[in-house]
Design a protein around this motif. Structure first.
Motif, mmCIF file in Angstrom:
data_model
loop_
_atom_site.group_PDB
_atom_site.id
_atom_site.type_symbol
_atom_site.label_atom_id
_atom_site.label_comp_id
_atom_site.label_asym_id
_atom_site.label_seq_id
_atom_site.Cartn_x
_atom_site.Cartn_y
_atom_site.Cartn_z
ATOM 1 N N ALA A 162 1.453 5.580 45.264
ATOM 2 C CA ALA A 162 2.671 4.697 44.675
ATOM 3 C C ALA A 162 2.909 4.835 43.127
ATOM 4 O O ALA A 162 4.030 5.178 42.735
ATOM 5 C CB ALA A 162 2.866 3.606 45.343
ATOM 6 N N ARG A 163 1.808 4.428 42.585
ATOM 7 C CA ARG A 163 2.045 4.651 40.850
ATOM 8 C C ARG A 163 2.191 5.837 40.300
ATOM 9 O O ARG A 163 2.921 5.956 39.659
ATOM 10 C CB ARG A 163 0.797 3.734 40.440
ATOM 11 N N GLY A 164 1.766 6.819 41.169
ATOM 12 C CA GLY A 164 1.960 8.225 40.666
ATOM 13 C C GLY A 164 3.485 8.599 40.788
ATOM 14 O O GLY A 164 3.945 9.358 40.246
ATOM 15 N N ILE A 165 3.809 8.294 42.117
ATOM 16 C CA ILE A 165 5.273 8.726 42.264
ATOM 17 C C ILE A 165 6.193 7.992 41.468
ATOM 18 O O ILE A 165 7.038 8.717 41.096
ATOM 19 C CB ILE A 165 5.607 8.358 43.953
ATOM 20 N N GLU A 166 5.823 6.691 41.170
ATOM 21 C CA GLU A 166 6.639 6.068 40.290
ATOM 22 C C GLU A 166 6.543 6.523 38.779
ATOM 23 O O GLU A 166 7.631 6.627 38.110
ATOM 24 C CB GLU A 166 6.269 4.666 40.068
ATOM 25 N N GLY A 167 5.527 7.086 38.438
ATOM 26 C CA GLY A 167 5.383 7.720 37.073
ATOM 27 C C GLY A 167 6.331 8.930 37.045
ATOM 28 O O GLY A 167 6.927 9.216 36.062
ATOM 29 N N GLU A 168 6.262 9.898 37.983
ATOM 30 C CA GLU A 168 7.075 10.879 38.067
ATOM 31 C C GLU A 168 8.618 10.917 38.154
ATOM 32 O O GLU A 168 9.608 11.089 37.496
ATOM 33 C CB GLU A 168 7.116 11.767 39.381
ATOM 34 N N ALA A 169 8.992 9.642 39.025
ATOM 35 C CA ALA A 169 10.236 9.035 38.879
ATOM 36 C C ALA A 169 10.666 8.473 37.307
ATOM 37 O O ALA A 169 11.839 9.067 37.007
ATOM 38 C CB ALA A 169 10.558 7.905 39.884
ATOM 39 N N ALA A 170 9.900 7.814 36.803
ATOM 40 C CA ALA A 170 10.244 7.510 35.401
ATOM 41 C C ALA A 170 10.328 8.532 34.645
ATOM 42 O O ALA A 170 11.378 8.395 33.401
ATOM 43 C CB ALA A 170 9.266 6.239 35.049
ATOM 44 N N LYS A 171 9.675 9.362 34.570
ATOM 45 C CA LYS A 171 9.687 10.611 33.855
ATOM 46 C C LYS A 171 11.279 11.301 34.139
ATOM 47 O O LYS A 171 11.947 11.644 33.157
ATOM 48 C CB LYS A 171 8.686 11.806 34.134
ATOM 49 N N SER A 172 11.455 11.426 35.262
ATOM 50 C CA SER A 172 13.024 11.998 35.605
ATOM 51 C C SER A 172 14.020 11.320 35.028
ATOM 52 O O SER A 172 15.101 11.769 34.678
ATOM 53 C CB SER A 172 12.931 12.301 36.891
ATOM 54 N N TYR A 173 13.992 9.833 35.241
ATOM 55 C CA TYR A 173 14.890 9.026 34.624
ATOM 56 C C TYR A 173 15.037 9.125 33.076
ATOM 57 O O TYR A 173 16.074 9.276 32.540
ATOM 58 C CB TYR A 173 14.634 7.536 35.248
ATOM 59 N N PHE A 174 13.792 8.895 32.358
ATOM 60 C CA PHE A 174 13.882 8.863 30.968
ATOM 61 C C PHE A 174 14.271 10.272 30.444
ATOM 62 O O PHE A 174 14.598 10.534 29.126
ATOM 63 C CB PHE A 174 12.541 8.350 30.334
ATOM 64 N N GLU A 175 14.083 11.325 31.147
ATOM 65 C CA GLU A 175 14.506 12.600 30.477
ATOM 66 C C GLU A 175 15.970 13.029 30.260
ATOM 67 O O GLU A 175 16.316 13.816 29.483
ATOM 68 C CB GLU A 175 13.901 13.779 31.650
ATOM 69 N N VAL A 176 16.690 12.070 30.950
ATOM 70 C CA VAL A 176 17.934 12.047 30.710
ATOM 71 C C VAL A 176 18.782 10.945 30.142
ATOM 72 O O VAL A 176 19.804 10.803 30.145
ATOM 73 C CB VAL A 176 18.991 12.475 32.267
ATOM 74 N N PHE A 177 17.984 9.962 29.897
ATOM 75 C CA PHE A 177 18.195 8.536 29.592
ATOM 76 C C PHE A 177 19.130 9.069 28.247
ATOM 77 O O PHE A 177 20.218 8.279 27.613
ATOM 78 C CB PHE A 177 17.211 7.867 29.007
ATOM 79 N N ASP A 178 18.742 9.775 27.101
ATOM 80 C CA ASP A 178 19.499 10.390 26.145
ATOM 81 C C ASP A 178 20.903 10.876 26.401
ATOM 82 O O ASP A 178 21.799 10.306 25.529
ATOM 83 C CB ASP A 178 18.631 11.162 25.242
ATOM 84 N N ASP A 179 21.138 11.393 27.325
ATOM 85 C CA ASP A 179 22.636 11.817 27.724
ATOM 86 C C ASP A 179 23.320 10.575 27.810
ATOM 87 O O ASP A 179 24.765 10.721 27.805
ATOM 88 C CB ASP A 179 22.440 12.660 28.881
ATOM 89 N N LEU A 180 22.773 9.506 28.146
ATOM 90 C CA LEU A 180 23.872 8.222 28.298
ATOM 91 C C LEU A 180 24.366 7.530 27.324
ATOM 92 O O LEU A 180 25.201 6.742 27.309
ATOM 93 C CB LEU A 180 23.016 7.222 29.144
ATOM 94 N N PHE A 181 23.818 7.932 26.049
ATOM 95 C CA PHE A 181 24.327 7.448 24.829
ATOM 96 C C PHE A 181 25.365 8.145 24.111
ATOM 97 O O PHE A 181 25.085 9.308 23.831
ATOM 98 C CB PHE A 181 23.107 7.153 23.749
ATOM 99 N N THR A 182 26.462 7.716 23.664
ATOM 100 C CA THR A 182 27.621 8.423 23.168
ATOM 101 C C THR A 182 28.043 7.904 21.959
ATOM 102 O O THR A 182 28.879 8.522 21.166
ATOM 103 C CB THR A 182 28.674 7.987 24.082
ATOM 104 N N ALA A 183 27.294 7.041 21.440
ATOM 105 C CA ALA A 183 27.766 6.508 19.932
ATOM 106 C C ALA A 183 26.739 6.777 18.940
ATOM 107 O O ALA A 183 25.488 6.517 19.200
ATOM 108 C CB ALA A 183 28.222 5.087 19.944
ATOM 109 N N GLU A 184 26.883 7.047 17.587
ATOM 110 C CA GLU A 184 26.121 7.113 16.583
ATOM 111 C C GLU A 184 24.684 8.068 17.097
ATOM 112 O O GLU A 184 23.665 7.452 16.863
ATOM 113 C CB GLU A 184 25.536 5.820 16.151
#
Length: 343
Positions: A162-184
Motif C-alpha cells: 500500500a505504501r508503494g502504491i501511495e509513493g507512485e501516486a504521490a510521484k504522479s501528483y507532484f510531477e504536474v503540481f508545478d503546472d498548477l501555479f500561474t503567478a510569479e
C-alpha cells in the motif's frame, strides 16, 4: 466551538507568554500586544524564540489547551498538554489494533484512498478551469494514473504494498503540481517535494501549512481521547505523532495544497517574503507567516457538507470529525474507518 477558530499562533521572535488571572498575556519587548481569555482558546502554537511562563503552562494544562513549540521555520519540537483525557479502553483498543496487521492495513488503505482521491480532485478541478493545451494533457494523464493507483490500492495485501502504491501516486501528483501555479513562476515553481530544509519558496510554504495541519489534527485526536503518537500507516517513532500524520494524509490535498495554490496564484504571498539561508534552505519572514496564518484561519470558517455524516460543517471541524470517526471505528461502533473524500 472552542477548537475551531481559536488557535493562538505566536510568530514574533522574543515574545513572552504569561498568565494574568484567567488570561493569556502576550508581551513583546515589555509591551503588551495581546490578552486572550483562556476559555476561548483550543491551543497555542509558538514558532521560534517564543517563551512561556511556568504559570501559563499550568493554566493551559488545567484548561486542556495544547501548546506546541516549533522552530521558526515550522519544524515540530515539542508539545505540552495536561493529564491524558478520554476513555482508557479506547486507547487500549487503539494499541491492540496497531499491532494487528490485517486491521492496520484496512485502516491505512482507507486513509490512502482518501489521500489519492482528494489529490485527484485537486487535479480535476485545475483541468476544468483551463482551456485544452499541453498543461491539460499532462493533468489528464496524471488524473488517469491516480485512478489506476486507487484501483491497485483496493487490492493491496500488505502495508508495504500500500505504501508503494501511495509513493507512485504521490510521484504522479507532484510531477504536474508545478503546472498548477500561474503567478510569479520565476519565484514560485515546484520541481519536487523537499524538506528539512525546504529548498524553494513553494516547499517552504507547503511545509509550513503541513505543520499547522498536523497540529490541528493532533489537537483533534487528543480531544476524542486517542493517542496521536500511535498510528496505522506511519510506523512508531519516538517523538513522531504517527496517528496525526495518518489522518493528515487525506486532508493535505484539500486543506493545505489548495490553500498554497490560492495564496500564490492570487498573489497573497510575495517572493520578497522568502529568503535563502546560507545552508541553502528557504525561510519565510514574519509578515508572510502572518498572511498564511490569517488565510488558514479564514479558510476554516468556510462550510462544506461532510460526505459521511451528511451534515454541513465548518472546514475547521474536519480534523475533529475524522478523529471522532476514527474513535467510533476503534470502539466498534462502525464497520470501517471512512476517510474524508472531497466531492
Amino acid at each position: 466551538m472552542k477548537h475551531l477558530l481559536n488557535t493562538l499562533f505566536v510568530t514574533t521572535q522574543g515574545a513572552y507568554l504569561s498568565r494574568e488571572g484567567e488570561m493569556v498575556h502576550v508581551n513583546v519587548e515589555r509591551e503588551t500586544k495581546l490578552r486572550v481569555p483562556i476559555h476561548t482558546l483550543g491551543s497555542i502554537v509558538c514558532f521560534g524564540n517564543v517563551m512561556c511562563s511556568p504559570f501559563l503552562l499550568g493554566l493551559c494544562a488545567e484548561n486542556n489547551v495544547l501548546i506546541s513549540f516549533m522552530t521558526e521555520r515550522g519544524r515540530f519540537l515539542a508539545r505540552v498538554n495536561g493529564p491524558v483525557s478520554g476513555n482508557v479502553l479506547l486507547r487500549r483498543a487503539q494499541y491492540r489494533i496497531a499491532d494487528n496487521s490485517e486491521t492496520r492495513l484496512s485502516i491505512a488503505r482507507n486513509i490512502l484512498i482518501g489521500k489519492i482521491a482528494n489529490a485527484r480532485s485537486v487535479l480535476l478541478r485545475a483541468r476544468r478551469e483551463r482551456e485544452d493545451g499541453p498543461d491539460t494533457t499532462s493533468l489528464t494523464r496524471a488524473v488517469g494514473r491516480l485512478a489506476e493507483s486507487l484501483n491497485q490500492l483496493k487490492k493491496a495485501e500488505t502495508l508495504d504494498e500500500a505504501r508503494g502504491i501511495e509513493g507512485e501516486a504521490a510521484k504522479s501528483y507532484f510531477e504536474v503540481f508545478d503546472d498548477l501555479f500561474t503567478a510569479e513562476k520565476e519565484s514560485f515553481f515546484f520541481h519536487g517535494r523537499n524538506k528539512r530544509p525546504p529548498m524553494d519558496n513553494v516547499n517552504a510554504l507547503l511545509s509550513f501549512l503541513y505543520t499547522i495541519l498536523v497540529h490541528d489534527v493532533s489537537s483533534a485526536l487528543e480531544g476524542v481521547g486517542l493517542d496521536p503518537a500511535v498510528g496505522f500507516l506511519h510506523s512508531d517513532r519516538p517523538g513522531r505523532p504517527g496517528l496525526a500524520l495518518d489522518l493528515m494524509e487525506e486532508l493535505r490535498p484539500y486543506l493545505a495544497d489548495r490553500l498554497a495554490l490560492s495564496l500564490i496564484n492570487r498573489r497573497q504571498v510575495k517572493a520578497g517574503g522568502f529568503s535563502l539561508t546560507e545552508s541553502g534552505g528557504v525561510n519565510m519572514d514574519d509578515i508572510t507567516r502572518k498572511v498564511v496564518i490569517i488565510a488558514w484561519q479564514t479558510r476554516k470558517q468556510d462550510e462544506i457538507r461532510h460526505p459521511f455524516i451528511e451534515e454541513k460543517i465548518s472546514i475547521g471541524l474536519l480534523p475533529h470529525v475524522q478523529a471522532m470517526l476514527m474513535a467510533r471505528f476503534l470502539r466498534g461502533d462502525i464497520e470501517g474507518y471512512p476517510p474524508f473524500l472531497w466531492k
